[in-house]
Write a protein that holds these residues in place. Structure first.
Motif, PDB file in Angstrom:
ATOM      1  N   LEU A 191      -5.910  -8.426  13.687  1.00  0.00           N
ATOM      2  CA  LEU A 191      -4.827  -7.607  13.142  1.00  0.00           C
ATOM      3  C   LEU A 191      -3.578  -7.733  14.017  1.00  0.00           C
ATOM      4  N   ALA A 192      -2.415  -7.918  13.364  1.00  0.00           N
ATOM      5  CA  ALA A 192      -1.171  -8.119  14.114  1.00  0.00           C
ATOM      6  C   ALA A 192      -0.376  -6.835  14.295  1.00  0.00           C
ATOM      7  N   GLY A 193      -0.703  -5.784  13.520  1.00  0.00           N
ATOM      8  CA  GLY A 193       0.040  -4.534  13.640  1.00  0.00           C
ATOM      9  C   GLY A 193       1.438  -4.600  13.049  1.00  0.00           C
ATOM     10  N   VAL A 194       1.686  -5.552  12.160  1.00  0.00           N
ATOM     11  CA  VAL A 194       2.991  -5.724  11.519  1.00  0.00           C
ATOM     12  C   VAL A 194       2.908  -5.200  10.091  1.00  0.00           C
ATOM     13  N   PRO A 195       3.743  -4.248   9.699  1.00  0.00           N
ATOM     14  CA  PRO A 195       3.700  -3.748   8.319  1.00  0.00           C
ATOM     15  C   PRO A 195       4.059  -4.846   7.314  1.00  0.00           C
ATOM     16  N   VAL A 196       3.358  -4.856   6.197  1.00  0.00           N
ATOM     17  CA  VAL A 196       3.658  -5.844   5.158  1.00  0.00           C
ATOM     18  C   VAL A 196       5.084  -5.666   4.654  1.00  0.00           C
ATOM     19  N   SER A 197       5.592  -4.440   4.666  1.00  0.00           N
ATOM     20  CA  SER A 197       6.953  -4.173   4.195  1.00  0.00           C
ATOM     21  C   SER A 197       8.012  -4.842   5.066  1.00  0.00           C
ATOM     22  N   ASP A 198       7.637  -5.260   6.284  1.00  0.00           N
ATOM     23  CA  ASP A 198       8.582  -6.014   7.115  1.00  0.00           C
ATOM     24  C   ASP A 198       8.784  -7.428   6.595  1.00  0.00           C
ATOM     25  N   LEU A 199       7.862  -7.901   5.774  1.00  0.00           N
ATOM     26  CA  LEU A 199       7.913  -9.274   5.280  1.00  0.00           C
ATOM     27  C   LEU A 199       8.311  -9.363   3.822  1.00  0.00           C
ATOM     28  N   ILE A 200       8.036  -8.322   3.064  1.00  0.00           N
ATOM     29  CA  ILE A 200       8.293  -8.329   1.620  1.00  0.00           C
ATOM     30  C   ILE A 200       9.202  -7.155   1.285  1.00  0.00           C
TER      31      ILE A 200
ATOM     32  N   PRO B   3      10.431  -4.195  -3.871  1.00  0.00           N
ATOM     33  CA  PRO B   3       9.509  -3.090  -4.176  1.00  0.00           C
ATOM     34  C   PRO B   3       8.464  -3.447  -5.225  1.00  0.00           C
ATOM     35  N   ALA B   4       8.824  -4.283  -6.198  1.00  0.00           N
ATOM     36  CA  ALA B   4       7.863  -4.652  -7.240  1.00  0.00           C
ATOM     37  C   ALA B   4       6.745  -5.510  -6.655  1.00  0.00           C
ATOM     38  N   GLU B   5       7.085  -6.439  -5.740  1.00  0.00           N
ATOM     39  CA  GLU B   5       6.057  -7.261  -5.092  1.00  0.00           C
ATOM     40  C   GLU B   5       5.147  -6.404  -4.233  1.00  0.00           C
ATOM     41  N   LEU B   6       5.741  -5.467  -3.487  1.00  0.00           N
ATOM     42  CA  LEU B   6       4.938  -4.577  -2.651  1.00  0.00           C
ATOM     43  C   LEU B   6       3.997  -3.742  -3.498  1.00  0.00           C
ATOM     44  N   ALA B   7       4.489  -3.270  -4.639  1.00  0.00           N
ATOM     45  CA  ALA B   7       3.656  -2.439  -5.510  1.00  0.00           C
ATOM     46  C   ALA B   7       2.488  -3.246  -6.069  1.00  0.00           C
ATOM     47  N   ARG B   8       2.721  -4.517  -6.417  1.00  0.00           N
ATOM     48  CA  ARG B   8       1.638  -5.346  -6.943  1.00  0.00           C
ATOM     49  C   ARG B   8       0.547  -5.573  -5.883  1.00  0.00           C
ATOM     50  N   LEU B   9       0.967  -5.706  -4.637  1.00  0.00           N
ATOM     51  CA  LEU B   9      -0.010  -5.926  -3.569  1.00  0.00           C
ATOM     52  C   LEU B   9      -0.766  -4.653  -3.216  1.00  0.00           C
ATOM     53  N   GLY B  10      -0.103  -3.510  -3.310  1.00  0.00           N
ATOM     54  CA  GLY B  10      -0.759  -2.254  -2.937  1.00  0.00           C
ATOM     55  C   GLY B  10      -1.264  -2.308  -1.506  1.00  0.00           C
ATOM     56  N   ASP B  11      -2.531  -1.922  -1.315  1.00  0.00           N
ATOM     57  CA  ASP B  11      -3.153  -1.963   0.012  1.00  0.00           C
ATOM     58  C   ASP B  11      -3.953  -3.242   0.240  1.00  0.00           C
ATOM     59  N   ARG B  12      -3.712  -4.270  -0.580  1.00  0.00           N
ATOM     60  CA  ARG B  12      -4.532  -5.472  -0.508  1.00  0.00           C
ATOM     61  C   ARG B  12      -4.140  -6.423   0.619  1.00  0.00           C
ATOM     62  N   ALA B  13      -2.948  -6.287   1.188  1.00  0.00           N
ATOM     63  CA  ALA B  13      -2.419  -7.288   2.115  1.00  0.00           C
ATOM     64  C   ALA B  13      -2.337  -6.758   3.537  1.00  0.00           C
ATOM     65  N   ILE B  14      -2.623  -7.640   4.498  1.00  0.00           N
ATOM     66  CA  ILE B  14      -2.448  -7.327   5.917  1.00  0.00           C
ATOM     67  C   ILE B  14      -1.893  -8.562   6.623  1.00  0.00           C
ATOM     68  N   VAL B  15      -1.155  -8.313   7.702  1.00  0.00           N
ATOM     69  CA  VAL B  15      -0.633  -9.390   8.537  1.00  0.00           C
ATOM     70  C   VAL B  15      -1.595  -9.584   9.702  1.00  0.00           C
ATOM     71  N   VAL B  16      -2.007 -10.829   9.920  1.00  0.00           N
ATOM     72  CA  VAL B  16      -2.967 -11.123  10.981  1.00  0.00           C
ATOM     73  C   VAL B  16      -2.445 -12.261  11.848  1.00  0.00           C
ATOM     74  N   ARG B  17      -2.959 -12.306  13.069  1.00  0.00           N
ATOM     75  CA  ARG B  17      -2.647 -13.424  13.950  1.00  0.00           C
ATOM     76  C   ARG B  17      -3.514 -14.621  13.574  1.00  0.00           C
ATOM     77  N   ARG B  18      -2.923 -15.773  13.654  1.00  0.00           N
ATOM     78  CA  ARG B  18      -3.641 -16.989  13.265  1.00  0.00           C
ATOM     79  C   ARG B  18      -4.645 -17.360  14.352  1.00  0.00           C
ATOM     80  N   MET B  19      -5.877 -17.616  13.942  1.00  0.00           N
ATOM     81  CA  MET B  19      -6.955 -17.975  14.858  1.00  0.00           C
ATOM     82  C   MET B  19      -7.582 -19.301  14.423  1.00  0.00           C
ATOM     83  N   LYS B  20      -8.348 -19.898  15.316  1.00  0.00           N
ATOM     84  CA  LYS B  20      -9.142 -21.073  14.975  1.00  0.00           C
ATOM     85  C   LYS B  20     -10.524 -20.588  14.545  1.00  0.00           C
ATOM     86  N   PRO B  21     -10.846 -20.626  13.242  1.00  0.00           N
ATOM     87  CA  PRO B  21     -12.128 -20.082  12.780  1.00  0.00           C
ATOM     88  C   PRO B  21     -13.308 -20.877  13.326  1.00  0.00           C
ATOM     89  N   LEU B  22     -14.380 -20.170  13.649  1.00  0.00           N
ATOM     90  CA  LEU B  22     -15.605 -20.838  14.070  1.00  0.00           C
ATOM     91  C   LEU B  22     -16.407 -21.251  12.833  1.00  0.00           C
TER      92      LEU B  22
END
Length: 295
Positions: A76-85, A88-107
């Motif tokens: 978790l990056a702790g960045v609000p999605v509203s800082d990126l989008i 208002p219509a796009e934010l409403a479509r996403l609702g609580d579905r989106a989060i900002v995360v730090r990029r990792m190398k998946p195992l």
């Protein structure tokens, strides 16, 4: 809110679409993770969404990320999605579905922990008395609680293929002994802590799947989703009865329905009846309410 089968964010580069999540690039170091309402069963994405499912997954994961940060850092990056989008219509479509995360190398492993004998573990036990090479006591019944939780990793399958159970030594070959051991110990610790919490709230976490990644410094992080109805098997504690397959709050309900059909578990998947969709959505919401207290 209308169901969201596939997200569209025109100003962000789309990296890819998984079985459930859509990933967008944010600069070099971050991602926007959108949990859609898609549902996969037997590693096949079903043609209809489960309304509200993506929001439940995101809220539940965020809840668990907070409760497990004492054991392992997360993405978790702790960045609000509203800082990126800003729209208002796009934010409403996403609702609580989106989060900002730090990029990792998946195992390249699925870190699975089993506290109860069910699913493929029960099938393995019936065949040879062991699960992923771990010998278990004789005489266990379906859905019995194991003496101790066990770590039973699997491969990470590509889209359209199935995960395969492997033993711990297989992960040592993939990751090295130190990292493989760390993944196992952290997985067991997270499961134990969260299973105790859930049981106090009337939910048995029978088994679960974790995913991990490494940051640029090689430190292990918990990523993707955590202890959701998609990645875990949740049972109501007041209906638990060893010797049978207990009812569940998770997508096992959909799997059980699909098992009654003449379907070979290959794409395309069959359509779900409206009743199954509505009952599945209700089960996801109830699991969230019991675990987080959110209504």
């Amino acid at each position: 809110m209308p169901a969201l089968y596939e997200s569209t964010i025109p100003h962000l580069p789309l990296i890819g679409r998984g079985k459930v999540r859509d990933l967008y690039q944010i600069g070099a170091d971050h991602l926007l993770l959108v949990a859609t309402d898609r549902l996969s069963a037997f590693d096949v994405v079903l043609p209809q969404p489960i309304p509200g499912k993506g929001e439940v997954l995101t809220r539940v994961s965020t809840f668990w990320f907070g409760r497990t940060s004492n054991l392992v850092p997360n993405h978790l990056a702790g960045v609000p999605v509203s800082d990126l989008i800003a729209d208002p219509a796009e934010l409403a479509r996403l609702g609580d579905r989106a989060i900002v995360v730090r990029r990792m190398k998946p195992l390249p492993v699925e870190a699975i922990v089993r506290g109860y004998l069910i699913g493929s573990g029960w099938k393995d036990y019936q065949r040879d008395g062991a699960v992923c090479g771990i010998r278990l006591p004789d005489g266990l019944r379906q859905a019995d609680r194991l003496p101790e939780p066990i770590y039973t990793p699997s491969t990470k399958a590509k889209a359209g293929t199935h995960d395969e159970n492997v033993d711990f030594d297989y992960t040592v070959d993939l990751l090295g002994r130190d990292l493989a051991g760390q993944v196992r110990e952290v997985s067991l610790a997270v499961y134990r802590q969260c299973a105790d919490y859930a049981r106090e709230r009337g939910i048995i976490i029978a088994d679960t799947k974790f995913e991990f990644g490494l940051d640029p410094d090689g430190r292990l992080h918990l990523i993707d989703e955590v202890l959701t109805p998609d990645s875990s098997r949740f049972w109501p504690a007041d209906q638990y009865q060893p010797g049978t397959s207990p009812p569940s709050f998770d997508k096992q309900f959909v799997r059980d329905y699909l098992e009654t059909l003449n379907w070979d578990k290959r794409p395309p998947a069959p359509n779900l009846p409206t009743e199954i969709i509505e009952r599945t959505a209700a089960k996801y919401r109830e699991a969230e309410e019991r675990l987080t207290g959110r209504r």
